[in-house]
Design a protein around this motif. Structure first.
Motif, PDB file in Angstrom:
ATOM      1  N   PHE A  53       0.842  -1.204   0.000  1.00 33.65           N
ATOM      2  CA  PHE A  53       0.000   0.000   0.000  1.00 33.65           C
ATOM      3  C   PHE A  53       0.868   1.241   0.000  1.00 33.65           C
ATOM      4  O   PHE A  53       0.508   2.269  -0.550  1.00 33.65           O
ATOM      5  N   ASN A  55       3.039   4.400   1.985  1.00 32.54           N
ATOM      6  CA  ASN A  55       3.014   5.209   3.199  1.00 32.54           C
ATOM      7  C   ASN A  55       1.653   5.849   3.425  1.00 32.54           C
ATOM      8  O   ASN A  55       0.870   6.011   2.498  1.00 32.54           O
ATOM      9  N   THR A  57      -0.927   8.989   3.983  1.00 31.29           N
ATOM     10  CA  THR A  57      -0.981  10.336   3.407  1.00 31.29           C
ATOM     11  C   THR A  57      -0.848  11.344   4.551  1.00 31.29           C
ATOM     12  O   THR A  57      -1.128  10.983   5.693  1.00 31.29           O
ATOM     13  N   ARG A  59       1.258  12.349   1.199  1.00 34.29           N
ATOM     14  CA  ARG A  59       2.452  11.793   0.562  1.00 34.29           C
ATOM     15  C   ARG A  59       3.131  12.811  -0.346  1.00 34.29           C
ATOM     16  O   ARG A  59       4.159  12.497  -0.943  1.00 34.29           O
ATOM     17  N   GLN A  74       3.892   2.024  -3.588  1.00 28.01           N
ATOM     18  CA  GLN A  74       2.587   1.371  -3.706  1.00 28.01           C
ATOM     19  C   GLN A  74       2.551   0.622  -5.035  1.00 28.01           C
ATOM     20  O   GLN A  74       2.843   1.178  -6.087  1.00 28.01           O
TER      21      GLN A  74
ATOM     22  N   SER B 220      -3.551   8.075  -2.385  1.00 24.61           N
ATOM     23  CA  SER B 220      -4.207   6.783  -2.151  1.00 24.61           C
ATOM     24  C   SER B 220      -4.770   6.652  -0.742  1.00 24.61           C
ATOM     25  O   SER B 220      -4.149   7.099   0.220  1.00 24.61           O
ATOM     26  N   ILE B 221      -5.925   6.040  -0.639  1.00 30.44           N
ATOM     27  CA  ILE B 221      -6.479   5.674   0.668  1.00 30.44           C
ATOM     28  C   ILE B 221      -6.776   4.176   0.645  1.00 30.44           C
ATOM     29  O   ILE B 221      -6.962   3.591  -0.420  1.00 30.44           O
ATOM     30  N   MET B 222      -6.776   3.574   1.818  1.00 30.75           N
ATOM     31  CA  MET B 222      -7.118   2.157   1.896  1.00 30.75           C
ATOM     32  C   MET B 222      -8.630   2.053   2.112  1.00 30.75           C
ATOM     33  O   MET B 222      -9.180   2.714   2.974  1.00 30.75           O
ATOM     34  N   ALA B 227      -6.540  -0.583  -2.017  1.00 27.10           N
ATOM     35  CA  ALA B 227      -6.050   0.785  -2.192  1.00 27.10           C
ATOM     36  C   ALA B 227      -6.811   1.472  -3.324  1.00 27.10           C
ATOM     37  O   ALA B 227      -7.046   0.873  -4.369  1.00 27.10           O
TER      38      ALA B 227
END
Lengths: 304, 245
Positions: A53, A55, A57, A59, A74, B220-222, B227
């Motif tokens: 995934f 780091n 945010t 970022r 990622q 990006s968010i999970m 993701a």
């Protein structure tokens, strides 16, 4: 007729312009915007053995003439790249691609490359020993000549394709690292990755980026990149792919005069998604103005 | 996504640090409310992502808050200025899910995209209600513009200086067919806790962006599905896909 062709370890490219890893994904977003077959090739998103995934945010930070990122590699992992990304890419890109591979141990680099080696779409490997955004990995290999050589050897042992090692500028002596890679069997050197940097949010009095530091890229770093391409070109016999702050045809030519056989374009893709086709279209005219008929002839041309 | 040069028609301050710019240019790539544009500014490396407040007939209305040097420069641009924009970015809200009485919830500079959404919902025959949350009276904007659409508007401020005192979660009306929300992360998190589990909703998320079109993985968010890039896979996400740690 301007001749834009260059060749990397026997692989002939129509032109030297290559979108850099991490600014071009696996090509899909840009294929929606233009025919990406106009590119020399591109270097796909840094791929590791297992999915990451990256780091938390934020970022991204901005700086005059550039930006700082701490994405942290990622990527969907090598299996998904083989089973999903490459087949999808084959539909819109008919050239070979550069496989950018990262890792956290010598074995991991070798395993990821072994998994990718059978893919006909891959023209060469670009081994990332230089990502500044992951702890305990990657850049550690690029800051020590012995570790960089160990990764190079391990990858060479599992692949039949050319292996280029992508170096970090965050070292005291880039020449010794480049030489160690060449001695270990590298077919080429790719440089520079981002410079380690940071910004602080004045209101919060905290680093802008959650990972505190990140990789500084953009037009501001061009002189540093040129200097290192120059140094490495003088020190090794294998081809050099130059990158760092390139955003115009003139920058491409400058990089080639410093010693680059091909040139990667990074952050410029993020601020102008059409940056690469514009540079390629602009090259013949700029070559004409400068009296260059073949780009091949100017590689390292600024050296005595 | 399209790249186009827009001309600044006019610009005015709406509330403390909040400005509206109206531009003319090719808006054909903006097809759904909830999308955003990215503005290139001289002297700044990255573009500024700004949500679309309204658009149509070759005109684009953007509302933004001055939070740093880039937006400060934007607020000083004069009529006639040319601006290079990437338009039609992001997925936008799903109009088809609205039902007949959707609830719109906006906090601070999360309010603007809900205006275009409200207009589109009205056009589609729905009767939206909107809740607008701000910190204080000096920051309130656009409540009259929403009222002029003929919809029910509930304004609240955290300090009670305008509308009802409290947060958006304190003033939610009951009985909506679908919820659309846009605002700061703490507001969205509180909404997720407050709304009934059964309430269907879409939340527009915010993250610091690099490119704005899915290339750099900066935002990006999970999510429950893995993701996701806020700029390209979002900014609008189904409530049930989001993770709140």
């Amino acid at each position: 007729m301007a001749d834009l062709k260059v060749s990397l370890s026997g692989w002939e490219l129509d032109n030297p312009v290559i979108p850099a890893s991490g600014t071009f994904g696996y090509g899909r977003e840009f294929a929606e915007l233009y025919d990406i077959n106009v590119l020399g090739t591109f270097s796909f998103k840094g791929t590791t053995l297992n999915a990451r995934f990256g780091n938390p945010t934020p970022r991204i930070a901005e700086t005059p003439g550039g930006m700082i990122n701490a994405v942290g590699m990622q990527n969907p992992g090598v299996d998904k790249v083989v089973t999903e990304e490459l087949p999808r890419l084959a539909r819109c890109f008919h050239k070979k691609v550069i496989a950018n591979v990262g890792g956290f141990s010598v074995q991991e680099y070798a395993d990821a490359c072994a998994r990718l080696n059978g893919q006909e779409q891959i023209g060469l490997f670009e081994i990332n020993v230089s990502c500044p955004n992951v702890h305990d990995g990657c850049m550690t290999f690029g800051t020590d000549p012995f570790a960089a050589a160990a990764v190079t050897k391990a990858v060479k042992a599992v692949t039949s394709k050319p292996v280029y090692v992508k170096l970090t500028p965050n070292v005291t002596d880039i020449v010794s690292i480049a030489r160690a890679c060449e001695d270990a069997g590298a077919d080429g050197i790719s440089l520079i990755n981002t410079l380690l940097g940071m910004r602080i949010d004045l209101r919060r009095r905290k680093p802008v980026i959650s990972n505190v530091m990140g990789g500084f890229s953009g037009s501001a770093i061009l002189p540093v990149a040129l200097r290192m391409v120059w140094q490495v070109y003088e020190a090794v016999k294998i081809p050099v792919i130059g990158m760092g702050g390139v955003s115009s045809a003139r920058d491409v030519i400058e990089m080639m005069l410093a010693g680059a056989t091909a040139v990667e374009v990074g952050s410029a893709n993020l601020t102008d998604p059409w940056a690469c086709p514009k540079i390629i279209a602009e090259l013949p005219q700029v070559m004409g103005q400068l009296g260059i008929s073949s780009l091949r002839d100017i590689i390292g041309g600024a050296h005595a | 996504m399209k790249e186009a040069v827009f001309t600044l028609l006019r610009q005015a301050r709406l509330a403390r640090d909040v400005w509206r710019m109206e531009l003319s240019g090719d808006v054909s790539a903006i097809t759904v409310p909830g999308q955003f544009v990215e503005i290139a500014l001289d002297g700044f490396f990255l573009r500024r992502p700004i949500s679309v407040c309204d658009c149509g007939n070759g005109e684009l209305s953007l509302i933004y808050k001055v939070v740093g040097q880039g937006t400060q420069v934007m607020s000083c641009l004069e009529s006639g200025a040319s601006l290079n924009l990437l338009t039609g970015l992001g997925n936008g809200f799903s109009l088809a899910k609205s039902g007949c009485s959707p609830l719109l919830i906006g906090g601070g500079v999360g309010v603007p995209p809900l205006y275009f959404l409200a207009r589109c919902l009205l056009k589609a025959g729905a009767v939206p209600t909107i809740v607008l949350g701000f910190n204080t009276a000096a920051e309130v904007f656009f409540s009259e513009e929403f009222r002029a659409l003929g919809i029910r508007v509930i304004v609240c401020t955290a300090d009670g200086t305008a509308g009802q005192r409290g947060l958006v979660t304190d003033v939610l009306p009951v009985g909506s067919s679908f919820v659309y929300a846009c605002g700061p992360l703490p507001m969205l998190r509180a909404l997720d806790r407050t709304l009934p589990c059964s309430a269907m909703a879409e939340f527009s998320m915010e993250e610091r962006m690099g490119c704005g079109f899915g290339a750099c993985m900066g935002c990006s968010i999970m999510t429950k599905g893995g993701a996701r890039r806020v700029c390209k896979d979002g900014p609008v996400f189904p409530r049930e896909s989001l993770l709140w740690e």
